[in-house]
Design a protein around this motif. Structure first.
Motif, PDB file in Angstrom:
ATOM      1  N   GLY A  87      52.187  21.187  12.123  1.00  0.00           N
ATOM      2  CA  GLY A  87      52.942  22.430  12.207  1.00  0.00           C
ATOM      3  C   GLY A  87      54.419  22.224  12.433  1.00  0.00           C
ATOM      4  N   ASN A  88      54.896  20.973  12.250  1.00  0.00           N
ATOM      5  CA  ASN A  88      56.291  20.693  12.571  1.00  0.00           C
ATOM      6  C   ASN A  88      57.261  21.338  11.585  1.00  0.00           C
ATOM      7  OD1 ASN A  88      58.131  19.285  14.383  1.00  0.00           O
ATOM      8  ND2 ASN A  88      58.660  18.045  12.609  1.00  0.00           N
ATOM      9  N   VAL A  89      56.867  21.485  10.316  1.00  0.00           N
ATOM     10  CA  VAL A  89      57.776  22.078   9.329  1.00  0.00           C
ATOM     11  C   VAL A  89      58.076  23.542   9.663  1.00  0.00           C
ATOM     12  CG1 VAL A  89      58.090  22.706   6.912  1.00  0.00           C
ATOM     13  CG2 VAL A  89      57.138  20.473   7.499  1.00  0.00           C
ATOM     14  N   PRO A  90      57.037  24.410   9.798  1.00  0.00           N
ATOM     15  CA  PRO A  90      57.364  25.782  10.207  1.00  0.00           C
ATOM     16  C   PRO A  90      57.973  25.851  11.598  1.00  0.00           C
ATOM     17  CG  PRO A  90      54.983  25.441  10.218  1.00  0.00           C
ATOM     18  CD  PRO A  90      55.595  24.252   9.539  1.00  0.00           C
ATOM     19  N   ALA A  91      57.599  24.896  12.464  1.00  0.00           N
ATOM     20  CA  ALA A  91      58.155  24.905  13.818  1.00  0.00           C
ATOM     21  C   ALA A  91      59.637  24.551  13.805  1.00  0.00           C
ATOM     22  CB  ALA A  91      57.396  23.919  14.704  1.00  0.00           C
ATOM     23  N   GLU A  92      60.028  23.585  12.966  1.00  0.00           N
ATOM     24  CA  GLU A  92      61.447  23.242  12.864  1.00  0.00           C
ATOM     25  C   GLU A  92      62.243  24.437  12.334  1.00  0.00           C
ATOM     26  OE1 GLU A  92      63.148  20.902  13.945  1.00  0.00           O
ATOM     27  OE2 GLU A  92      62.033  19.035  14.011  1.00  0.00           O
ATOM     28  N   LEU A  93      61.703  25.087  11.303  1.00  0.00           N
ATOM     29  CA  LEU A  93      62.363  26.286  10.780  1.00  0.00           C
ATOM     30  C   LEU A  93      62.447  27.358  11.860  1.00  0.00           C
ATOM     31  CD1 LEU A  93      60.638  26.513   7.271  1.00  0.00           C
ATOM     32  CD2 LEU A  93      62.992  25.804   7.751  1.00  0.00           C
ATOM     33  N   LEU A  94      61.355  27.499  12.631  1.00  0.00           N
ATOM     34  CA  LEU A  94      61.329  28.475  13.712  1.00  0.00           C
ATOM     35  C   LEU A  94      62.399  28.181  14.750  1.00  0.00           C
ATOM     36  CD1 LEU A  94      60.035  30.717  15.493  1.00  0.00           C
ATOM     37  CD2 LEU A  94      58.450  28.966  16.336  1.00  0.00           C
ATOM     38  N   TYR A  95      62.468  26.942  15.203  1.00  0.00           N
ATOM     39  CA  TYR A  95      63.393  26.594  16.278  1.00  0.00           C
ATOM     40  C   TYR A  95      64.850  26.712  15.823  1.00  0.00           C
ATOM     41  CZ  TYR A  95      60.141  25.038  19.886  1.00  0.00           C
ATOM     42  OH  TYR A  95      59.189  24.998  20.869  1.00  0.00           O
ATOM     43  N   VAL A  96      65.122  26.306  14.579  1.00  0.00           N
ATOM     44  CA  VAL A  96      66.486  26.421  14.075  1.00  0.00           C
ATOM     45  C   VAL A  96      66.904  27.888  13.989  1.00  0.00           C
ATOM     46  CG1 VAL A  96      67.963  26.099  12.061  1.00  0.00           C
ATOM     47  CG2 VAL A  96      66.489  24.242  12.828  1.00  0.00           C
ATOM     48  N   CYS A  97      66.064  28.702  13.337  1.00  0.00           N
ATOM     49  CA  CYS A  97      66.374  30.129  13.179  1.00  0.00           C
ATOM     50  C   CYS A  97      66.394  30.839  14.523  1.00  0.00           C
ATOM     51  CB  CYS A  97      65.364  30.793  12.242  1.00  0.00           C
ATOM     52  SG  CYS A  97      65.369  30.144  10.560  1.00  0.00           S
ATOM     53  N   TYR A  98      65.401  30.520  15.373  1.00  0.00           N
ATOM     54  CA  TYR A  98      65.296  31.193  16.664  1.00  0.00           C
ATOM     55  C   TYR A  98      66.502  30.866  17.552  1.00  0.00           C
ATOM     56  CZ  TYR A  98      63.263  33.013  20.958  1.00  0.00           C
ATOM     57  OH  TYR A  98      63.039  33.742  22.104  1.00  0.00           O
TER      58      TYR A  98
END
Length: 323
Positions: A87-98
């Protein structure tokens, strides 16, 4: 770099704040990814803590995790080292955007409060609570589909529910509709508002006093971030667990590592079901690893954010001088 109040929220331009927040989120997520996967696996585990033998019979082939280190070992043994970064790909996108949205909203709400109420009319802690809570609510709502995808990817074992991010998007949209991407948003908002409010209020209160103290292997800002994160996370953790349980509802519910995740409907009903079947302690399943994760994550995020913002500000000043 700092104004007379020395507050984090008053620094940098809007673009520099966005860039620094995104950088902080990117680095922080990669560092704490394994702990995040462990936390999610523990939160989705539904056996009774008071009667594990009976619960194991009901797991129907699912693993029984006991503690942070044993869970990591189990994941590495059965799924390989890369299993800790599921889940690191959506998580990286999540953390950057968040992170970008969070710091930007925090700054904008603070400036709005200064214009409408006055810069010195609200106590600093109250101002930070309002700005932090608003930042958390907006950031959570905007990035929530990525949070749901992160949870679902981290929850799947060797039997893949989703083979890629694009296929997951198509499958959820086809089988669950647009609302499927926002399962658990209610407890997510209810959890993040007090969490971010308490976090920023505590951080701003401790940041200046601790910055005057010489600490070995750390800075006052990092310690303030760790303390603020632990306090905020403990108070809001049950709603975070409820959010994770609801996020894996739907047609794929019984295909994750834990095959016996019950069907939940609504935040209040989920809380009642967990307390009834797992006891009050069930609402705090995974709290220990969550605290281990939250403290370094917040410290890394804030440490990186301030240095990235300083770097981008310096680059901006040099660019202006060169014109």
């Amino acid at each position: 770099m700092f104004d007379k109040s020395g507050r984090l929220k008053d620094e940098g331009s809007r673009t520099q704040v966005v860039a620094a927040g995104a950088t902080a989120g990117l680095i922080s997520r990669f560092v704490i990814a394994p702990l995040d996967v462990v936390k999610i696996r523990l939160q989705l585990q539904t056996h009774s803590l008071s009667d594990p033998l009976l619960s194991q019979k009901d797991l129907r082939g699912g693993p029984v995790y006991r503690g942070t280190i044993p869970t990591m070992r189990h994941i590495i043994r059965t799924e390989g080292l890369t299993g800790l970064w599921k889940g690191n790909v959506p998580a990286e996108l999540l953390y950057v955007c968040y992170s970008a949205m969070q710091f930007t909203t925090y700054r904008q709400v603070t400036m709005l409060l200064h214009r409408t109420v006055g810069e010195d009319r609200l106590p600093p802690a109250a101002e930070s609570f309002i700005a932090g809570g608003s930042a958390g609510a907006v950031s959570t709502a905007v990035t929530y589909p990525l949070d749901l995808l992160r949870t679902r990817f981290a929850a799947q074992g060797n039997d893949k529910v989703y083979t890629s991010l694009p296929r997951a998007l198509r499958q959820i949209g086809r089988e669950e509709g647009f609302r499927g991407f926002f399962r658990g948003l209610g407890p997510g908002i209810a959890q993040i508002v007090p969490f971010m409010g308490i976090f920023f209020a505590t951080y701003e209160t401790l940041r200046l006093p601790l910055s005057q103290i010489e600490l070995p292997f750390s800075t006052g800002n990092a310690v303030a971030g760790m303390i603020a994160s632990v306090i905020a996370k403990t108070g809001s953790f049950p709603l975070d667990l409820v959010r994770k349980r609801i996020q894996v509802q739907g047609p794929t519910r019984q295909r994750y590592v834990h095959k016996n995740i019950p069907e939940y409907r609504g935040t209040v009903a989920t809380v009642k079901a967990i307390v009834r079947n797992e006891g009050f302690r069930g609402l705090y399943r995974g709290l220990t690893v969550s605290l281990f994760k939250a403290a370094p994550a917040s410290a890394v995020t804030l440490w990186t954010y301030e240095r990235a913002l300083r770097l981008y500000t310096t680059m901006g000043e040099k660019a202006v001088q060169d014109i």
